[in-house]
Design a protein around this motif. Structure first.
Motif, PDB file in Angstrom:
ATOM      1  N   GLY A  55       1.068  -1.369  -0.385  1.00 46.09           N
ATOM      2  CA  GLY A  55      -0.197  -0.103   0.215  1.00 46.09           C
ATOM      3  C   GLY A  55       0.892   1.221  -0.337  1.00 46.09           C
ATOM      4  O   GLY A  55       1.737   1.245   0.253  1.00 46.09           O
ATOM      5  N   ASP A  58      -0.811   7.626  -3.440  1.00 49.07           N
ATOM      6  CA  ASP A  58      -0.877   7.562  -5.110  1.00 49.07           C
ATOM      7  C   ASP A  58      -0.297   8.932  -5.677  1.00 49.07           C
ATOM      8  O   ASP A  58       0.970   9.399  -6.067  1.00 49.07           O
ATOM      9  N   TYR A  96      -6.431   0.617  -7.604  1.00 47.27           N
ATOM     10  CA  TYR A  96      -7.114   2.005  -7.239  1.00 47.27           C
ATOM     11  C   TYR A  96      -8.479   1.093  -6.287  1.00 47.27           C
ATOM     12  O   TYR A  96      -9.053   2.019  -5.810  1.00 47.27           O
ATOM     13  N   VAL A  99      -9.342  -0.479  -1.686  1.00 49.63           N
ATOM     14  CA  VAL A  99      -8.276   0.377  -1.624  1.00 49.63           C
ATOM     15  C   VAL A  99      -7.867  -0.612  -0.213  1.00 49.63           C
ATOM     16  O   VAL A  99      -6.686  -1.046   0.290  1.00 49.63           O
ATOM     17  N   LYS A 102      -7.548  -3.904   0.907  1.00 50.67           N
ATOM     18  CA  LYS A 102      -6.434  -4.159   0.786  1.00 50.67           C
ATOM     19  C   LYS A 102      -5.384  -4.167   1.746  1.00 50.67           C
ATOM     20  O   LYS A 102      -4.819  -4.782   2.016  1.00 50.67           O
ATOM     21  N   ARG A 103      -5.298  -2.820   1.984  1.00 49.52           N
ATOM     22  CA  ARG A 103      -3.861  -2.206   3.266  1.00 49.52           C
ATOM     23  C   ARG A 103      -4.488  -3.249   4.495  1.00 49.52           C
ATOM     24  O   ARG A 103      -3.744  -3.052   5.670  1.00 49.52           O
ATOM     25  N   THR A 130      -4.953   7.069  -2.140  1.00 49.64           N
ATOM     26  CA  THR A 130      -4.197   5.783  -1.383  1.00 49.64           C
ATOM     27  C   THR A 130      -4.024   4.380  -2.551  1.00 49.64           C
ATOM     28  O   THR A 130      -5.759   4.920  -3.325  1.00 49.64           O
ATOM     29  N   VAL A 131      -3.184   3.693  -3.138  1.00 49.42           N
ATOM     30  CA  VAL A 131      -3.220   3.182  -3.933  1.00 49.42           C
ATOM     31  C   VAL A 131      -2.878   1.707  -3.727  1.00 49.42           C
ATOM     32  O   VAL A 131      -1.860   1.338  -3.468  1.00 49.42           O
ATOM     33  N   ILE A 132      -2.650   0.257  -4.215  1.00 51.02           N
ATOM     34  CA  ILE A 132      -1.757  -0.435  -4.081  1.00 51.02           C
ATOM     35  C   ILE A 132      -1.143  -0.966  -5.075  1.00 51.02           C
ATOM     36  O   ILE A 132      -1.799  -0.488  -6.372  1.00 51.02           O
TER      37      ILE A 132
END
Length: 152
Positions: A55, A58, A96, A99, A102-103, A130-132
């Motif tokens: 994580g 962006d 995206y 997120v 997943k985080r 935020t982004v993975i």
């Protein structure tokens, strides 16, 4: 031609690699800066189903680098009691979707409880987009200095 430099033994098999990667260690993600230098950043990670997920924000340097050049190297290492490591190479993608969930799954390995992991992921998401980062490695190299080997 045989190398004059000793080679550290690798992990014996995929099960040893997966057991090592299941430990809550830090990953170091290397990406390419625009000027050709390497950017290396420590990250929490999850390795599941042959894929790494990380994580980040962006607007981070690593996300900016990946939008331009998706090639990365990831190093996960441990020095206690002896040096062991897994290096993975490949092309990363930015994800995206979902997120926060997943985080949280990544962070659960590092926090005392799922509630703490969720609170931290939500706090990050409120502060930044935020982004993975996903990496399905094309090559994995390992070394394990706990195994005997010859240096001469």
């Amino acid at each position: 031609m045989k190398s004059k430099f000793p080679q550290a033994p690798p992990f014996a098999n995929n099960q040893e690699i997966e057991a090592f990667l299941a430990r809550p260690l830090f990953a170091r993600l290397g990406s390419h800066n625009e000027d050709g230098t390497i950017h290396i950043a420590p990250l929490y990670y999850l390795y599941e189903g042959g894929e790494f997920i990380f994580g980040t924000q962006d607007l981070s340097r690593k996300a900016k680098n990946l939008r331009r050049d998706s090639q990365v190297t990831v190093l996960i290492d441990a020095t206690d009691p002896v040096l062991q490591a897994v290096m993975a190479y490949g092309n990363a993608t930015l994800d995206y979707e979902n997120v926060i969930s997943k985080r949280v799954k990544i962070l659960e390995r590092y926090f005392e409880s799922q509630a703490e992991a969720k609170a931290f992921a939500e706090r990050l998401a409120k502060a930044w987009k935020t982004v993975i980062i996903r990496l399905k490695p094309t090559k994995i190299v390992s070394f394990d200095y706990s195994k005997p080997f010859s240096i001469g």
